[in-house]
Design a protein around this motif. Structure first.
Motif, PDB file in Angstrom:
ATOM      1  N   MET A 189       0.606  -1.157   0.030  1.00  0.00           N
ATOM      2  CA  MET A 189      -0.203  -0.143  -0.195  1.00  0.00           C
ATOM      3  C   MET A 189       0.903   1.171  -0.070  1.00  0.00           C
ATOM      4  O   MET A 189       1.872   1.261   0.594  1.00  0.00           O
ATOM      5  CB  MET A 189      -0.832   0.227   1.383  1.00  0.00           C
ATOM      6  CG  MET A 189      -2.108  -0.915   1.227  1.00  0.00           C
ATOM      7  SD  MET A 189      -3.294  -0.832   2.748  1.00  0.00           S
ATOM      8  CE  MET A 189      -2.999   0.312   3.523  1.00  0.00           C
ATOM      9  N   SER A 190       0.403   2.346  -0.838  1.00  0.00           N
ATOM     10  CA  SER A 190       1.214   3.616  -0.608  1.00  0.00           C
ATOM     11  C   SER A 190       1.164   4.034   0.545  1.00  0.00           C
ATOM     12  O   SER A 190       0.235   3.820   1.675  1.00  0.00           O
ATOM     13  CB  SER A 190       0.771   4.551  -1.639  1.00  0.00           C
ATOM     14  OG  SER A 190      -0.548   4.958  -1.289  1.00  0.00           O
ATOM     15  N   LEU A 192       0.117   7.102   1.261  1.00  0.00           N
ATOM     16  CA  LEU A 192      -1.004   7.818   1.549  1.00  0.00           C
ATOM     17  C   LEU A 192      -2.296   6.871   2.030  1.00  0.00           C
ATOM     18  O   LEU A 192      -3.011   7.043   2.757  1.00  0.00           O
ATOM     19  CB  LEU A 192      -1.385   8.405   0.007  1.00  0.00           C
ATOM     20  CG  LEU A 192      -2.440   9.381  -0.018  1.00  0.00           C
ATOM     21  CD1 LEU A 192      -2.348  10.546   1.240  1.00  0.00           C
ATOM     22  CD2 LEU A 192      -2.603   9.895  -1.165  1.00  0.00           C
ATOM     23  N   GLU A 193      -2.199   5.835   1.315  1.00  0.00           N
ATOM     24  CA  GLU A 193      -3.252   4.757   1.499  1.00  0.00           C
ATOM     25  C   GLU A 193      -3.242   4.212   3.028  1.00  0.00           C
ATOM     26  O   GLU A 193      -4.272   4.104   3.728  1.00  0.00           O
ATOM     27  CB  GLU A 193      -2.989   3.426   0.764  1.00  0.00           C
ATOM     28  CG  GLU A 193      -3.503   3.746  -0.776  1.00  0.00           C
ATOM     29  CD  GLU A 193      -3.193   2.526  -1.487  1.00  0.00           C
ATOM     30  OE1 GLU A 193      -4.154   2.132  -2.406  1.00  0.00           O
ATOM     31  OE2 GLU A 193      -2.005   1.821  -1.705  1.00  0.00           O
ATOM     32  N   TRP A 194      -1.820   4.111   3.631  1.00  0.00           N
ATOM     33  CA  TRP A 194      -1.814   3.982   5.043  1.00  0.00           C
ATOM     34  C   TRP A 194      -2.364   4.971   5.879  1.00  0.00           C
ATOM     35  O   TRP A 194      -3.194   4.711   6.664  1.00  0.00           O
ATOM     36  CB  TRP A 194      -0.244   3.849   5.481  1.00  0.00           C
ATOM     37  CG  TRP A 194       0.097   2.334   5.240  1.00  0.00           C
ATOM     38  CD1 TRP A 194       1.020   1.783   4.326  1.00  0.00           C
ATOM     39  CD2 TRP A 194      -0.307   0.900   5.863  1.00  0.00           C
ATOM     40  NE1 TRP A 194       1.174   0.489   4.359  1.00  0.00           N
ATOM     41  CE2 TRP A 194       0.442  -0.002   5.239  1.00  0.00           C
ATOM     42  CE3 TRP A 194      -1.230   0.935   6.818  1.00  0.00           C
ATOM     43  CZ2 TRP A 194      -0.020  -1.578   5.881  1.00  0.00           C
ATOM     44  CZ3 TRP A 194      -1.652  -0.656   7.311  1.00  0.00           C
ATOM     45  CH2 TRP A 194      -0.819  -1.476   6.575  1.00  0.00           C
ATOM     46  N   LYS A 196      -4.506   7.091   4.990  1.00  0.00           N
ATOM     47  CA  LYS A 196      -6.066   6.924   4.992  1.00  0.00           C
ATOM     48  C   LYS A 196      -6.913   5.646   6.059  1.00  0.00           C
ATOM     49  O   LYS A 196      -7.619   6.098   6.700  1.00  0.00           O
ATOM     50  CB  LYS A 196      -6.548   6.683   3.713  1.00  0.00           C
ATOM     51  CG  LYS A 196      -6.295   7.935   2.728  1.00  0.00           C
ATOM     52  CD  LYS A 196      -7.104   7.927   1.437  1.00  0.00           C
ATOM     53  CE  LYS A 196      -6.874   9.001   0.776  1.00  0.00           C
ATOM     54  NZ  LYS A 196      -6.950   8.845  -0.590  1.00  0.00           N
ATOM     55  N   VAL A 197      -6.078   4.841   6.252  1.00  0.00           N
ATOM     56  CA  VAL A 197      -6.179   3.666   7.182  1.00  0.00           C
ATOM     57  C   VAL A 197      -6.352   4.376   8.563  1.00  0.00           C
ATOM     58  O   VAL A 197      -7.234   4.131   9.246  1.00  0.00           O
ATOM     59  CB  VAL A 197      -5.329   2.512   6.963  1.00  0.00           C
ATOM     60  CG1 VAL A 197      -5.569   1.570   8.397  1.00  0.00           C
ATOM     61  CG2 VAL A 197      -5.211   1.788   5.765  1.00  0.00           C
ATOM     62  N   THR A 216      -3.005  13.519   4.754  1.00  0.00           N
ATOM     63  CA  THR A 216      -3.651  13.081   3.748  1.00  0.00           C
ATOM     64  C   THR A 216      -3.643  14.069   2.402  1.00  0.00           C
ATOM     65  O   THR A 216      -3.840  13.668   1.299  1.00  0.00           O
ATOM     66  CB  THR A 216      -5.349  12.442   3.882  1.00  0.00           C
ATOM     67  OG1 THR A 216      -5.991  14.168   3.961  1.00  0.00           O
ATOM     68  CG2 THR A 216      -5.610  11.721   4.728  1.00  0.00           C
TER      69      THR A 216
END
Ligand code: SF4
Length: 317
Positions: A189-190, A192-194, A196-197, A216
């Motif tokens: 995961m990028s 940024l995806e982390w 968002k988590v 974000t």
């Protein structure tokens, strides 16, 4: 039973009225039964105040009734605890007496540490310049043999400490060596995806939500930049703190690779917050770093729900 602690442990001192993020605000404080019984016997103004401030639940739990802004009712307007002022620290319930300490229990020893959710502890831990060692506290007894699994566990954790304190490498490289040691590969995961988590996890303080939201929107360079030299040692201390505290999860059924990934992820979130601040202000001092670490600890480490969600996510890999 032996008791071990990091060598800075006994330097800790609560800063009480000077604390900007007091543990007496925003946390529900359970009172152990022995102290609750003791409080019932106190007379005078303090006894009356305690009587009005304590809630006895049907399930047997006893806790302080939080007031405006979720303040403990015993915290006075000077930021001092009325119980300590009148009875001394021995008058505190177990939770208050213990905070910010945490303990990990093994068959032959207990390990104790200071939780980063306390700003005084965070500044103490992250402000250390020497490599941290574990020491046996004076009140511990002589060492007894531990079982095979624990012996191996402590050998592995010693190796992890040595890797994380290998100062000829950057902290990022040391963390990669630790991940390699366990064959750990982060979920693809990028950054940024982390982030968002993290924005979807349970949140305690809206300021934390604002920090994560800002992340974000961060430029890609924030996620790609290395830690500046002056943050290498504080991040070493942070990594050793995470390893000391969280490798014990192995005995709750988590394997080493997942714990190593959790540590790497935790360091990254704090690092990205620092790099974002450096991008805005050009520099971050110990206060700023300790504040991000403190928030991370309060929001993630002290939330069983969040730790569980992250560990489960990492376990899916
Ligand atoms: S958070 Fe730490 S420094 Fe602040 S009041 Fe609590 S124990 Fe003291």
């Amino acid at each position: 039973m032996e008791i071990f602690a990091p060598d800075y442990y006994e330097e800790f001192k609560c800063i009480a009225g000077k604390c900007r993020h007091s543990c007496c605000i925003g946390w529900e404080i359970d009172i152990d039964s022995k102290t609750a019984a003791k409080y019932k016997k106190i007379h005078g103004d303090l006894g009356e105040k305690l009587n009005k401030s304590i809630v006895y639940e049907n399930d047997g739990t006893v806790h302080f009734r939080l007031g405006k802004d979720e303040r403990c009712p015993m915290l006075n307007s000077d930021g001092l605890c009325d119980i300590i002022l009148e009875l001394g620290e021995s008058g505190l319930c177990q939770v208050c007496n213990d905070h910010p300490r945490f303990r990990n229990f093994y068959s032959h020893r207990t390990e104790i540490g200071l939780g980063l959710c306390c700003e005084a502890a965070a500044k103490l831990i992250l402000g250390k310049s020497d490599k941290v060692n574990l020491v046996r506290l004076k009140d511990g007894n002589e060492q007894k043999n531990c079982n095979y699994e624990e012996t191996e566990f402590f050998k592995i954790r010693e190796k992890v400490f040595a890797i994380l304190q290998e100062r000829s490498k950057s902290v990022e490289d040391r963390v990669n060596v630790m991940l390699d040691m366990f064959g750990a590969q982060m979920i693809l995961m990028s950054p940024l995806e982390w982030v968002k988590v993290f924005s979807g996890l349970e949140q305690l303080d809206e300021k934390w939500g604002e920090c994560i939201f800002k992340l974000t929107l961060a430029d890609k360079s924030v996620f790609d930049s290395p830690l500046p030299d002056y943050l290498q040692i504080p991040f070493e201390q942070l990594s050793v703190y995470f390893a000391y505290r969280h490798f014990a999860l192995y005995f709750d059924g988590y394997d080493f690779s997942k714990i190593a990934m959790f540590i790497s992820l935790s360091l990254n979130i704090v690092k990205w917050l620092c790099l974002l601040e450096i991008g805005d202000k050009g520099y971050i001092g110990l206060d700023g770093l300790a504040n991000f670490a403190r928030m991370y600890s309060a929001e993630i480490e002290y939330s069983d729900e969040n730790i569980y969600k992250l560990q489960e996510m990492l376990a899916e890999e």
